[in-house]
Design an enzyme around this catalytic site. Structure first.
Site, mmCIF file in Angstrom:
data_model
loop_
_atom_site.group_PDB
_atom_site.id
_atom_site.type_symbol
_atom_site.label_atom_id
_atom_site.label_comp_id
_atom_site.label_asym_id
_atom_site.label_seq_id
_atom_site.Cartn_x
_atom_site.Cartn_y
_atom_site.Cartn_z
ATOM 1 N N CYS A 41 54.330 33.654 58.686
ATOM 2 C CA CYS A 41 53.056 34.137 58.707
ATOM 3 C C CYS A 41 52.944 35.665 58.870
ATOM 4 O O CYS A 41 52.139 36.434 58.580
ATOM 5 C CB CYS A 41 52.147 33.355 59.925
ATOM 6 S SG CYS A 41 52.948 33.262 61.416
ATOM 7 N N GLU A 48 45.673 30.017 63.977
ATOM 8 C CA GLU A 48 46.755 30.825 63.444
ATOM 9 C C GLU A 48 46.937 30.541 62.146
ATOM 10 O O GLU A 48 47.599 29.782 61.543
ATOM 11 C CB GLU A 48 48.103 30.554 64.388
ATOM 12 C CG GLU A 48 48.003 30.574 65.957
ATOM 13 C CD GLU A 48 47.616 31.697 66.427
ATOM 14 O OE1 GLU A 48 47.898 32.650 65.880
ATOM 15 O OE2 GLU A 48 47.386 31.720 67.480
ATOM 16 N N LYS A 98 49.884 16.338 64.964
ATOM 17 C CA LYS A 98 50.344 16.108 63.381
ATOM 18 C C LYS A 98 51.165 17.216 62.583
ATOM 19 O O LYS A 98 50.393 18.132 62.366
ATOM 20 C CB LYS A 98 49.078 15.781 62.660
ATOM 21 C CG LYS A 98 49.265 14.985 61.499
ATOM 22 C CD LYS A 98 48.365 15.389 60.512
ATOM 23 C CE LYS A 98 48.325 16.658 59.897
ATOM 24 N NZ LYS A 98 49.796 16.987 59.053
ATOM 25 N N PRO A 99 52.284 17.083 62.611
ATOM 26 C CA PRO A 99 53.063 18.162 62.150
ATOM 27 C C PRO A 99 52.981 18.050 60.410
ATOM 28 O O PRO A 99 52.381 16.997 59.867
ATOM 29 C CB PRO A 99 54.375 17.732 62.251
ATOM 30 C CG PRO A 99 54.479 16.794 63.433
ATOM 31 C CD PRO A 99 53.224 16.064 63.231
ATOM 32 N N GLU A 138 48.072 36.298 49.820
ATOM 33 C CA GLU A 138 49.025 36.027 50.456
ATOM 34 C C GLU A 138 50.031 35.310 49.378
ATOM 35 O O GLU A 138 49.579 34.219 48.707
ATOM 36 C CB GLU A 138 48.732 35.164 51.757
ATOM 37 C CG GLU A 138 50.104 34.883 52.363
ATOM 38 C CD GLU A 138 49.724 33.692 53.550
ATOM 39 O OE1 GLU A 138 48.899 32.700 53.406
ATOM 40 O OE2 GLU A 138 50.161 34.155 54.674
HETATM 41 P P1 NAD Z 1 48.016 24.116 55.318
HETATM 42 O O1 NAD Z 1 46.729 24.975 55.916
HETATM 43 O O2 NAD Z 1 47.820 23.604 54.000
HETATM 44 O O3 NAD Z 1 48.733 22.933 56.103
HETATM 45 C C1 NAD Z 1 48.897 22.986 57.629
HETATM 46 C C2 NAD Z 1 48.531 21.931 58.460
HETATM 47 O O4 NAD Z 1 47.304 21.599 58.179
HETATM 48 C C3 NAD Z 1 49.407 20.687 57.676
HETATM 49 O O5 NAD Z 1 50.018 19.920 59.000
HETATM 50 C C4 NAD Z 1 48.682 19.882 56.860
HETATM 51 O O6 NAD Z 1 48.931 18.671 56.832
HETATM 52 C C5 NAD Z 1 47.327 20.308 57.560
HETATM 53 N N1 NAD Z 1 46.029 20.152 57.018
HETATM 54 C C6 NAD Z 1 45.787 20.425 55.833
HETATM 55 N N2 NAD Z 1 44.620 19.968 55.336
HETATM 56 C C7 NAD Z 1 43.872 19.671 56.586
HETATM 57 C C8 NAD Z 1 42.684 19.291 56.785
HETATM 58 N N3 NAD Z 1 41.685 19.189 55.826
HETATM 59 N N4 NAD Z 1 42.299 18.793 58.048
HETATM 60 C C9 NAD Z 1 43.416 18.625 59.071
HETATM 61 N N5 NAD Z 1 44.584 19.080 58.779
HETATM 62 C C10 NAD Z 1 44.893 19.532 57.605
HETATM 63 O O7 NAD Z 1 48.759 25.240 55.302
HETATM 64 P P2 NAD Z 1 50.520 25.493 54.683
HETATM 65 O O8 NAD Z 1 50.192 25.802 53.227
HETATM 66 O O9 NAD Z 1 51.222 24.382 55.111
HETATM 67 O O10 NAD Z 1 51.013 26.602 55.421
HETATM 68 C C11 NAD Z 1 51.100 27.959 55.019
HETATM 69 C C12 NAD Z 1 49.985 28.754 55.643
HETATM 70 O O11 NAD Z 1 50.073 28.867 57.007
HETATM 71 C C13 NAD Z 1 50.245 30.228 55.353
HETATM 72 O O12 NAD Z 1 48.884 30.706 55.163
HETATM 73 C C14 NAD Z 1 50.526 30.945 56.752
HETATM 74 O O13 NAD Z 1 50.275 32.325 56.630
HETATM 75 C C15 NAD Z 1 49.747 29.884 57.651
HETATM 76 N N6 NAD Z 1 50.934 30.177 58.796
HETATM 77 C C16 NAD Z 1 50.125 30.809 59.792
HETATM 78 C C17 NAD Z 1 50.846 31.174 60.964
HETATM 79 C C18 NAD Z 1 50.327 31.849 62.114
HETATM 80 O O14 NAD Z 1 50.916 31.607 63.305
HETATM 81 N N7 NAD Z 1 49.306 32.754 61.855
HETATM 82 C C19 NAD Z 1 52.181 30.420 61.079
HETATM 83 C C20 NAD Z 1 52.704 29.535 60.037
HETATM 84 C C21 NAD Z 1 51.995 29.494 58.772
#
Ligand code: NAD
Length: 541
Positions: free
Chosen positions: A312, A278, A205-206, A410
């Site tokens: 990240c 992650e 699920k992207p 962040e």
């Molecule tokens: P997010 O947590 O809002 O969303 C990420 C994914 O999770 C999306 O596909 C979203 O649809 C899904 N999601 C959201 N709520 C959910 C739930 N309750 N249950 C299941 N899935 C859910 O994150 P974002 O804001 O889109 O991404 C940015 C964040 O991701 C930043 O904090 C960044 O540091 C982190 N990030 C970390 C890495 C790493 O490798 N450590 C890599 C990329 C991004």
């Protein structure tokens, strides 16, 4: 695209990258409907609803993406489970050969991949290139090391020669992968490659904002020869589909924010399934007094502004030794002000757009809050609607204090705070301040000293004389976070073993684990005690 006014509030020129004023950006960035249809047909999505995706390059609509229901998620798992049963019997060499085909495919088709990533995310083309590059590196690494990670391994048996023990790596089954928008191609795909190689299927699920790049990844897996049902893709808000995805998975691989990671960890705990998380970071860089200042300034630009800071492992806190502070900061500011900016499909820009209004709002709020509380803007500092709807300049702040939001939270944008330090112990303590622990960077010409210092940094990866690439692109090394930056690791043996159960199989010959030949329990205990002492004397493990 209109010509920008090329000056930042701090006075330096910010030069726009290549742009063609003849073009109508909205028209030139439109995707062929047949192309969109080819990608979206790879989805399991029967709700009848679609979500419009706009390009951050110009805010114009790019595509309408069909949305999935919980029933689609259930169907995805049913198909994936069936495919996985056959796949687990496919020889490892065949699986690895498919990964090597994927390696070549992503290199051959990089223009198409990069175009789509830039259209969906607004990032600079050179940052989009990192995505097929990372997939090629990951595919080749796991293909070439498959046997090392997955072959049955002999272990030390309790009774030498008579106890034979071996450990099998059994696939978990179906892995749920929930991925973010910031690296929409590689984050949707990279963690799934070791899962497939280990004999699993995937339900992915992207993020809703970047479905097309993820679907192109699924298409390329098909072309590389992976059975189609092995990799299912569903689309929809994480909060809605998340419980259904976690509810049927045998393991969850999540990349995203720390807040969501905690929600997912709780749901996985309810089902006693494993997960790797992650998550976010507030990553530090240390510029030591013996650093090569030109190299450090060049690296600091990449560390802070790659993918407009929506990375990240990107650096948001910079600690610079007193002795070199002024000379370093002067170089860093000059390089930042010389960056070429633009929201275009072309090569040549050093930084692209943020992905969305939400991201822009966060960045603006962090910078305005810092400035209102007394921080100084050394470079950048403002939004650039002349370049694109969500554009924000690469920004360096000085004088950031703990009461400012960007001190410990962040930003996930192109904003870095620079601080002076007097001794290295103090720098390490400040770098380790806070709840995160993802990535750190150290610039020094003394590798041994820097490596010794790295051990004191509470981060899952530390890069010396490099921003993040030395660890991230070395796929043999594990990548992940300490503390609130995550759990588990991607890459290396940990990145594939997370998708397997280890199964020990012991075969006993001759002696058994009970008294023999009419021996009493007491005599057996004495004999065992004597043999334990002997084994210790012989130095056996
Ligand atoms: P997010 O947590 O809002 O969303 C990420 C994914 O999770 C999306 O596909 C979203 O649809 C899904 N999601 C959201 N709520 C959910 C739930 N309750 N249950 C299941 N899935 C859910 O994150 P974002 O804001 O889109 O991404 C940015 C964040 O991701 C930043 O904090 C960044 O540091 C982190 N990030 C970390 C890495 C790493 O490798 N450590 C890599 C990329 C991004």
């Amino acid at each position: 695209m209109s010509a920008p006014s090329n000056s930042s509030p701090a006075g330096g020129p910010l030069v726009e990258g290549p742009a063609d004023p003849e073009h109508d950006p909205a028209a030139s960035y439109a995707l062929e409907p047949e192309y969109v249809e080819r990608l979206t047909s790879r989805l399991l999505a029967t709700s009848g609803r679609t979500v419009q995706v706009d390009s951050p390059l110009n805010g114009a609509p790019l595509a309408h993406v069909p949305q999935s229901t919980d029933a689609d998620v259930a169907e995805a798992y049913a198909r994936a489970r069936k495919a996985q049963a056959a796949w687990a019997r496919t020889p490892i060499d065949e699986r690895a050969a498919m990964l090597l085909r994927l390696h070549d495919l992503v290199l051959d088709r990089q223009d198409e991949i990069i175009d789509l990533i830039v259209l969906e995310s607004g990032k600079a083309r050179k940052h989009a290139f990192d995505e097929p590059l990372h997939i090629a590196l990951t595919a080749r690494y796991y293909a070439r090391t498959a046997h090392q990670h997955l072959d049955t391994q002999r272990k030390i048996g309790v009774i030498p020669a008579l106890t034979r023990v071996e450990v099998n790596r059994v696939p978990k089954g179906v892995v749920g992968i929930i991925s973010p928008w910031n690296y929409p191609f590689t984050m949707a795909l990279c963690d799934g490659l070791p899962a497939l190689l280990a004999g699993n299927a995937v339900v992915a699920k992207p993020d809703a904002q970047t479905m097309l790049s993820a679907l192109l990844g699924a298409r390329l897996l098909d072309e590389a020869g992976f059975p189609k049902d092995l990799w299912q893709v569903v689309a929809g808000p994480g909060r809605e589909l998340g419980p259904a995805i976690i509810g049927e998975a045998d393991y969850i691989c999540f990349t995203g924010s720390t807040a969501t990671g905690k929600v997912i960890a709780r749901q996985c705990a309810e089902r006693l399934i494993g997960c790797s998380l992650e998550l976010g970071g507030k990553n530090p860089i240390l510029v030591l007094r013996d650093a090569d200042l030109e190299k450090a300034a060049e690296g600091a630009v990449r560390a802070s502004f790659s993918n407009a800071g929506q990375l990240c492992v990107s650096i948001e806190r910079m600690f610079v030794a007193d002795q070199v502070y002024d000379r370093f900061v002067e170089r860093f500011v000059a390089r930042t002000q010389a960056m070429t900016l633009g929201a275009t499909l072309e090569w040549g820009n050093d930084m692209g757009s943020l992905i969305s209004q939400d991201q822009l709002d966060t960045v603006v709020a962090h910078v305005e809050d810092a400035v209102a509380k007394g921080a100084r803007v050394l470079a950048g500092g403002k939004a650039r609607p002349d370049l694109g709807p969500y554009y924000f300049e690469p920004t360096i702040l000085e004088g950031v204090t703990p009461e400012m939001t960007c001190f410990g939270h962040e930003t996930f944008g192109p904003v870095i705070s620079v601080y002076r330090f007097h001794d290295e112990a103090e720098a390490v303590a400040r770098a380790n301040d806070g709840e995160y622990g993802l990535n750190g960077s150290i610039y020094s010409q003394d590798g041994d000293r820097a490596r010794a210092l790295a051990r004191q940094i509470t981060c899952g990866t530390v890069n010396i004389n490099e921003a993040f690439g030395a660890t991230f692109a070395s796929i043999d090394s594990p990548m992940g976070g300490m503390r609130e930056s995550g759990m588990g690791r991607r890459q290396g043996s940990e990145g594939i073993h997370r998708y397997t159960e280890s199964q020990s199989v012991g075969t006993q010959r001759g002696l058994r684990f009970a008294p023999m030949f009419g021996m009493s329990d007491e005599a057996y205990a004495k004999m065992m005690t004597t043999s334990l002492r002997l084994m210790n004397k012989l130095g056996r493990a």
